[in-house]
Design a protein around this motif. Structure first.
Motif, PDB file in Angstrom:
ATOM      1  N   ARG A 149       0.497   2.733  -4.372  1.00  0.00           N
ATOM      2  CA  ARG A 149       1.973   2.707  -3.965  1.00  0.00           C
ATOM      3  C   ARG A 149       2.512   2.518  -2.472  1.00  0.00           C
ATOM      4  NH1 ARG A 149       6.013   2.740  -7.827  1.00  0.00           N
ATOM      5  NH2 ARG A 149       7.037   1.940  -5.980  1.00  0.00           N
ATOM      6  N   LEU A 150       1.272   2.942  -1.557  1.00  0.00           N
ATOM      7  CA  LEU A 150       1.650   2.832  -0.205  1.00  0.00           C
ATOM      8  C   LEU A 150       1.474   1.554   0.498  1.00  0.00           C
ATOM      9  CD1 LEU A 150      -0.926   5.945   0.651  1.00  0.00           C
ATOM     10  CD2 LEU A 150       1.382   6.035   0.689  1.00  0.00           C
ATOM     11  N   ARG A 151       1.094   0.733  -0.457  1.00  0.00           N
ATOM     12  CA  ARG A 151       0.914  -0.732  -0.019  1.00  0.00           C
ATOM     13  C   ARG A 151       1.737  -1.845  -0.860  1.00  0.00           C
ATOM     14  NH1 ARG A 151      -5.449  -1.020   2.198  1.00  0.00           N
ATOM     15  NH2 ARG A 151      -5.218   0.827   3.651  1.00  0.00           N
ATOM     16  N   HIS A 152       1.772  -1.445  -2.132  1.00  0.00           N
ATOM     17  CA  HIS A 152       2.388  -2.272  -2.992  1.00  0.00           C
ATOM     18  C   HIS A 152       3.424  -1.861  -3.959  1.00  0.00           C
ATOM     19  CE1 HIS A 152      -1.288  -4.901  -2.661  1.00  0.00           C
ATOM     20  NE2 HIS A 152      -1.889  -3.706  -2.528  1.00  0.00           N
ATOM     21  N   PRO A 153       4.497  -2.584  -4.484  1.00  0.00           N
ATOM     22  CA  PRO A 153       5.701  -2.286  -5.232  1.00  0.00           C
ATOM     23  C   PRO A 153       5.057  -1.641  -6.576  1.00  0.00           C
ATOM     24  CG  PRO A 153       5.388  -4.575  -5.067  1.00  0.00           C
ATOM     25  CD  PRO A 153       4.479  -4.152  -4.238  1.00  0.00           C
ATOM     26  N   ARG A 154       3.840  -2.018  -6.912  1.00  0.00           N
ATOM     27  CA  ARG A 154       3.294  -1.488  -8.262  1.00  0.00           C
ATOM     28  C   ARG A 154       1.713  -1.145  -8.092  1.00  0.00           C
ATOM     29  NH1 ARG A 154       1.347  -5.435 -12.380  1.00  0.00           N
ATOM     30  NH2 ARG A 154       1.659  -7.482 -11.638  1.00  0.00           N
ATOM     31  N   GLY A 155       1.135  -0.787  -9.303  1.00  0.00           N
ATOM     32  CA  GLY A 155      -0.236  -0.712  -9.299  1.00  0.00           C
ATOM     33  C   GLY A 155      -1.065  -1.686  -9.390  1.00  0.00           C
ATOM     34  N   THR A 156      -2.180  -1.950  -8.601  1.00  0.00           N
ATOM     35  CA  THR A 156      -2.972  -3.154  -8.602  1.00  0.00           C
ATOM     36  C   THR A 156      -3.973  -3.150  -9.602  1.00  0.00           C
ATOM     37  OG1 THR A 156      -4.419  -2.234  -6.859  1.00  0.00           O
ATOM     38  CG2 THR A 156      -2.368  -3.325  -6.256  1.00  0.00           C
ATOM     39  N   ARG A 157      -4.261  -2.054 -10.192  1.00  0.00           N
ATOM     40  CA  ARG A 157      -5.301  -1.956 -11.368  1.00  0.00           C
ATOM     41  C   ARG A 157      -4.652  -2.711 -12.620  1.00  0.00           C
ATOM     42  NH1 ARG A 157      -6.002   1.275 -15.854  1.00  0.00           N
ATOM     43  NH2 ARG A 157      -8.389   1.524 -16.726  1.00  0.00           N
ATOM     44  N   ALA A 178      -4.741   8.859  -8.806  1.00  0.00           N
ATOM     45  CA  ALA A 178      -5.060   8.837  -7.511  1.00  0.00           C
ATOM     46  C   ALA A 178      -5.119   7.521  -7.105  1.00  0.00           C
ATOM     47  CB  ALA A 178      -6.492   9.573  -7.131  1.00  0.00           C
ATOM     48  N   ARG A 179      -5.614   6.683  -7.835  1.00  0.00           N
ATOM     49  CA  ARG A 179      -5.728   5.138  -7.457  1.00  0.00           C
ATOM     50  C   ARG A 179      -4.142   4.676  -7.311  1.00  0.00           C
ATOM     51  NH1 ARG A 179      -8.294   0.307  -8.807  1.00  0.00           N
ATOM     52  NH2 ARG A 179      -6.882  -1.496  -8.151  1.00  0.00           N
ATOM     53  N   HIS A 180      -3.349   5.180  -8.294  1.00  0.00           N
ATOM     54  CA  HIS A 180      -1.948   4.455  -8.186  1.00  0.00           C
ATOM     55  C   HIS A 180      -1.203   4.967  -6.863  1.00  0.00           C
ATOM     56  CE1 HIS A 180       1.611   2.948  -9.702  1.00  0.00           C
ATOM     57  NE2 HIS A 180       2.142   4.083  -9.874  1.00  0.00           N
ATOM     58  N   ALA A 181      -1.614   6.262  -6.585  1.00  0.00           N
ATOM     59  CA  ALA A 181      -0.747   6.884  -5.388  1.00  0.00           C
ATOM     60  C   ALA A 181      -1.026   6.188  -4.251  1.00  0.00           C
ATOM     61  CB  ALA A 181      -1.085   8.332  -5.244  1.00  0.00           C
TER      62      ALA A 181
END
Length: 574
Positions: A203-211, A197-200
């Motif tokens: 990806r709406l705002r970044h090209p990859r995960g921010t965690r 869920a965090r990754h989804a």
């Protein structure tokens, strides 16, 4: 010593060349010492190979050792390194590392965003040697929320794509265990769904995960700390030469943003550019012959080392090896780039696997450390062709543990792309697999039959697989009587080709215990320091445990910054 070249008002006190883990830490330590620091990076990202790595930091006797109940002492750590490193490293530098490593980490955690914790269990790699411990020395960075970096998040070097899932979601060992157990465990299901869920949302705002986890977490934390202190970072900056006055390195000439300018640095210049691994001439001079691949970051060109050598510095000597090694497999990505995948812990030491040479014979303990494994490939190749070697698994092992870039649980659809491009090779029988690999079929059948006998008894009299605590740590605890040995009998059978991969430089510039670069006569070159893989490794080409590049890298970054700051104080030597 007073320079005849006047510094400009906007010149820094300290210039650090290279924004990998050691370079970023040195810049941060300099800022904590009150210095004005300029950090130069030749690529478009910060993080170097640290960003690709697990980010493990090996430092004995830190405050974190007690958190996992580790029984350790300075004398015990010294005994361990004396046994493992022996004559291949300088005792004075080892002593400086052991003495100041805990101080460096304590300062980082007290005055920056860097946060570490001890692995609950992570044995030293030579766990059967006097002075070894089962936990407490290997530290990992806590996960970091990359969103805190704002626009600076784009500076963090992305991890190796094959180490991510779902298009850029980073996962560590704990995450992998939960993701694999989602169908069997409610806590794992919750953990996995939270990650997804965090990754989804990311990806709406970044090209990859921010965690960010592992090495990316350490890089993110260092970058956040540098940004907080206003340390300027020039990316895509090329150092053309050192500025030397009266035998003292007082600055650099650097090309950045289309302009070449002279930058003077009153307290010194620190080399932290990552080592020689992508320098063709130094590779040919220092590394064994044979096909090798480096999974390191692209900035490790060795150009800074060349500048230092031209100025009178010298490379260290007496080491066991000039590089740190791991077995790697290689595959071409869809964009044409080459993926180099290090086989650290996930497959080769697990039951149901074996590694053979072209004669179909074993030549190495598959559960040994990756550095020893890589060295064994060269040694075996002198007797019988062993580069490439072949990591073989049966269908059960492939599904349970994966095989290189092939992830655990991959169904037929997941396997097909790897089979299509030849990265993964399969056969209905061992003989058919050997034929497709071009290796001796009879030799492979004999080898597997013998290993299957070992699996039933739990003893490997040929190579001692599963003999030490470290090796058993890499195995499957549910497999008895030996967590590293299991029968290879469930068809079809699979294989990937393995090559030696240099994961870091062990040979670098010879320094003293303050990280000052030494000249050909063994004297310090005033104003010039080297840390990280630009510095001759204190481990002397041996590999005592996880994080033995980052641990000394952070420690000598601290010592270099401290000494450089002292050069600005009155009545101190240059």
């Amino acid at each position: 010593m007073t320079s005849t070249l006047a510094a400009q008002t906007d010149d820094p006190d300290l210039v650090v060349i290279g924004a990998g883990g050691a370079g970023m830490a040195c810049a941060l330590f300099g800022a904590l010492q009150g210095l004005r620091v300029l950090l130069l990076e030749s690529t478009e990202y910060v993080g170097g190979t640290t960003a690709f790595s697990a980010g493990t930091v090996w430092v004995p006797n830190s405050a974190h050792a007690a958190e996992v109940g580790a029984q350790d002492s300075p004398a015990q750590a010294a005994a361990y390194l004396n046994h493992v490193v022996g004559p291949h490293g300088h005792p004075a530098l080892r002593d400086a590392f052991l003495r100041h490593g805990p101080q460096a980490l304590a300062l980082l955690e007290a005055q920056s965003q860097v946060r570490l914790r001890a692995y609950a269990r992570h044995p030293d790699y030579e766990s059967d040697v006097e002075g070894a411990t089962l936990a407490g020395r290997a530290l990992e960075p806590l996960p970091f929320d990359g969103r805190q970096l704002g626009r600076h998040f784009a500076l963090v070097r992305p991890p190796i794509p094959e180490f991510t899932v779902l298009g850029g979601m980073m996962v560590d060992r704990t995450d992998i265990q939960h993701l694999l157990a989602m169908k069997r465990s409610l806590p794992s299901l919750r953990h996995g769904l939270g990650l997804i869920a965090r990754h989804a949302v990311d990806r709406l705002r970044h090209p990859r995960g921010t965690r960010l986890v592992m090495g990316n977490a350490l890089v993110g934390r260092l970058l956040a700390s540098l940004v907080e202190r206003g340390v300027p970072i020039w990316t895509q900056a090329r150092v053309e030469r050192f500025v030397i006055d009266g035998g003292v390195v007082i600055g650099v000439e650097v090309t950045h943003a289309g302009q070449t300018r002279r930058v003077l640095a009153r307290s010194g210049v620190v080399l932290a550019s990552g080592g020689f691994n992508r320098h063709p001439q130094l590779r040919a001079r220092l590394l064994p012959a044979g096909e090798t691949h480096t999974p390191g970051a692209p900035g490790h060109t060795g150009e800074a080392l060349s500048l230092a050598l031209a100025a009178g510095a010298r490379l260290g000597q007496g080491h066991l090896d000039s590089a740190f090694w791991a077995p790697v497999s290689v595959r071409q990505r869809a964009d044409g780039s080459r993926a180099v995948f290090p086989h650290f812990v996930l497959d080769r030491a697990k039951p149901g696997t074996v590694v053979v040479n072209q004669a179909g014979e074993r030549f190495v303990n598959e559960s040994t450390s990756y550095h020893r494994f890589g060295r064994a490939m060269f040694q075996s190749d002198l007797r019988s062709p062993s580069i490439p070697a072949y990591l073989i698994a049966d269908a059960r092992a492939l599904q349970a543990y994966g095989l290189g870039m092939v992830r655990p649980g991959a169904g037929s659809r997941g396997l097909q792309p790897f089979l299509n491009d030849g990265y993964l090779v399969t056969g209905r029988t061992l003989g058919e697999l050997a034929g497709r690999l071009g290796i001796d079929a009879a030799g492979l059948v004999r080898t597997v039959a013998r290993l299957n006998d070992h699996a039933r008894t739990g003893e490997d009299p040929d190579f001692g697989r599963g003999r030490t605590a470290y090796q058993r740590h890499l195995g499957d605890p549910v497999c008895a009587p030996n967590p590293n040995l299991g029968p290879i009998e469930t068809a079809p059978f699979y294989a990937v080709r393995l090559y030696p991969g240099d994961i870091g430089a062990a040979t670098g510039l010879q320094t003293d215990a303050d990280a000052r670069v030494l000249d050909g006569q063994g004297q310090p070159m005033p104003g010039l320091y080297a840390v990280g893989n630009d510095m001759q490794s204190v481990m002397g080409g041996t590999y005592p445990g996880p994080g033995i590049t980052l641990g000394p890298g952070l420690t000598f970054a601290y010592l270099a910054a401290r000494h450089a700051a002292a050069r600005l104080a009155p009545h101190t030597a240059p």
